[in-house]
Design a protein around this motif. Structure first.
Motif, PDB file in Angstrom:
ATOM      1  N   ASP A 111       8.374   9.398   3.737  1.00  0.00           N
ATOM      2  CA  ASP A 111       8.923   8.527   4.778  1.00  0.00           C
ATOM      3  C   ASP A 111       7.811   7.541   5.118  1.00  0.00           C
ATOM      4  O   ASP A 111       6.817   7.899   5.762  1.00  0.00           O
ATOM      5  N   LYS A 112       7.955   6.318   4.668  1.00  0.00           N
ATOM      6  CA  LYS A 112       6.886   5.320   4.781  1.00  0.00           C
ATOM      7  C   LYS A 112       6.546   4.995   6.235  1.00  0.00           C
ATOM      8  O   LYS A 112       5.377   4.792   6.560  1.00  0.00           O
ATOM      9  N   ASP A 113       7.541   4.962   7.114  1.00  0.00           N
ATOM     10  CA  ASP A 113       7.280   4.665   8.524  1.00  0.00           C
ATOM     11  C   ASP A 113       6.497   5.804   9.181  1.00  0.00           C
ATOM     12  O   ASP A 113       5.563   5.557   9.949  1.00  0.00           O
TER      13      ASP A 113
ATOM     14  N   PRO B 251       4.097  -1.871  -1.657  1.00  0.00           N
ATOM     15  CA  PRO B 251       4.824  -2.809  -2.523  1.00  0.00           C
ATOM     16  C   PRO B 251       6.294  -2.387  -2.614  1.00  0.00           C
ATOM     17  O   PRO B 251       6.616  -1.198  -2.477  1.00  0.00           O
ATOM     18  N   LEU B 252       7.178  -3.337  -2.822  1.00  0.00           N
ATOM     19  CA  LEU B 252       8.612  -3.027  -2.889  1.00  0.00           C
ATOM     20  C   LEU B 252       8.933  -1.982  -3.959  1.00  0.00           C
ATOM     21  O   LEU B 252       9.866  -1.209  -3.804  1.00  0.00           O
ATOM     22  N   THR B 253       8.175  -1.982  -5.040  1.00  0.00           N
ATOM     23  CA  THR B 253       8.452  -1.052  -6.139  1.00  0.00           C
ATOM     24  C   THR B 253       7.840   0.329  -5.920  1.00  0.00           C
ATOM     25  O   THR B 253       8.050   1.221  -6.719  1.00  0.00           O
ATOM     26  N   CYS B 254       7.101   0.504  -4.850  1.00  0.00           N
ATOM     27  CA  CYS B 254       6.403   1.759  -4.602  1.00  0.00           C
ATOM     28  C   CYS B 254       7.358   2.810  -4.037  1.00  0.00           C
ATOM     29  O   CYS B 254       8.066   2.554  -3.068  1.00  0.00           O
TER      30      CYS B 254
ATOM     31  N   PHE C  16      -1.804   5.533  -4.163  1.00  0.00           N
ATOM     32  CA  PHE C  16      -0.636   5.974  -4.918  1.00  0.00           C
ATOM     33  C   PHE C  16       0.390   4.882  -5.168  1.00  0.00           C
ATOM     34  O   PHE C  16       1.377   5.109  -5.832  1.00  0.00           O
ATOM     35  N   CYS C  17       0.176   3.694  -4.672  1.00  0.00           N
ATOM     36  CA  CYS C  17       1.098   2.577  -4.916  1.00  0.00           C
ATOM     37  C   CYS C  17       0.355   1.373  -5.446  1.00  0.00           C
ATOM     38  O   CYS C  17       0.671   0.237  -5.127  1.00  0.00           O
ATOM     39  N   ARG C  18      -0.645   1.625  -6.222  1.00  0.00           N
ATOM     40  CA  ARG C  18      -1.457   0.537  -6.746  1.00  0.00           C
ATOM     41  C   ARG C  18      -0.635  -0.364  -7.652  1.00  0.00           C
ATOM     42  O   ARG C  18       0.098   0.092  -8.518  1.00  0.00           O
TER      43      ARG C  18
END
Length: 142
Positions: free
Chosen positions: A42-44, A83-86, A124-126
């Motif tokens: 959960d990114k938030d 990033p949107l793709t993460c 983890f979202c490089r």
């Protein structure tokens, strides 16, 4: 069928059953590791938790860098961006937070600096760097 053939067929049947069981098992990592189901982060929640951790560690390490001030400002939004793709997993966020909690004050200062260093556990979202044109070859070129 003679008595001599029976043990061979039983052994073959046992090998087939054992092989099918092993081959049908999920690939390592497909279930989130350690017997857990893979759950999306959960990114938030992660961003808010990271903000609180930054504030706590900045106070603990007596850091007064601008990011520390923003992290401790209840009205300031979290500074974590994805990033949107993460699509990180919950495990990724947990590993990052553990690394932040275990970091020395000297290391933590680099994490909240104006040009922050990212601990490898939090990377983890490089987004991969684009290849320079000199590294590309045209298809069909030997």
């Amino acid at each position: 069928m003679s008595r001599r053939d029976a043990p061979g067929r039983l052994s073959l049947a046992a090998v087939i059953v054992a092989s099918a069981t092993v081959l049908a098992a999920p690939t390592v990592g497909d279930v989130g590791g350690c017997g857990r189901v893979a759950t999306e982060l959960d990114k938030d929640v992660f961003a808010a938790t990271r903000k609180r951790e930054d504030c706590r560690r900045c106070a603990e390490c007596d850091l007064s860098l601008p990011r520390c001030v923003r992290a401790c400002d209840a009205g300031a939004p979290p500074e974590v961006r994805f990033p949107l793709t993460c699509q990180p997993l919950l495990h990724d966020g947990e590993a990052c937070l553990r690394a932040l909690r275990a970091a020395s004050c000297d290391d933590y200062a680099t994490y909240v600096d104006d040009a922050p260093v990212t601990p490898s556990e939090c990377d983890f979202c490089r987004v991969p760097d684009p290849l320079p044109p000199s590294a590309l070859i045209e298809a069909g070129t030997p």
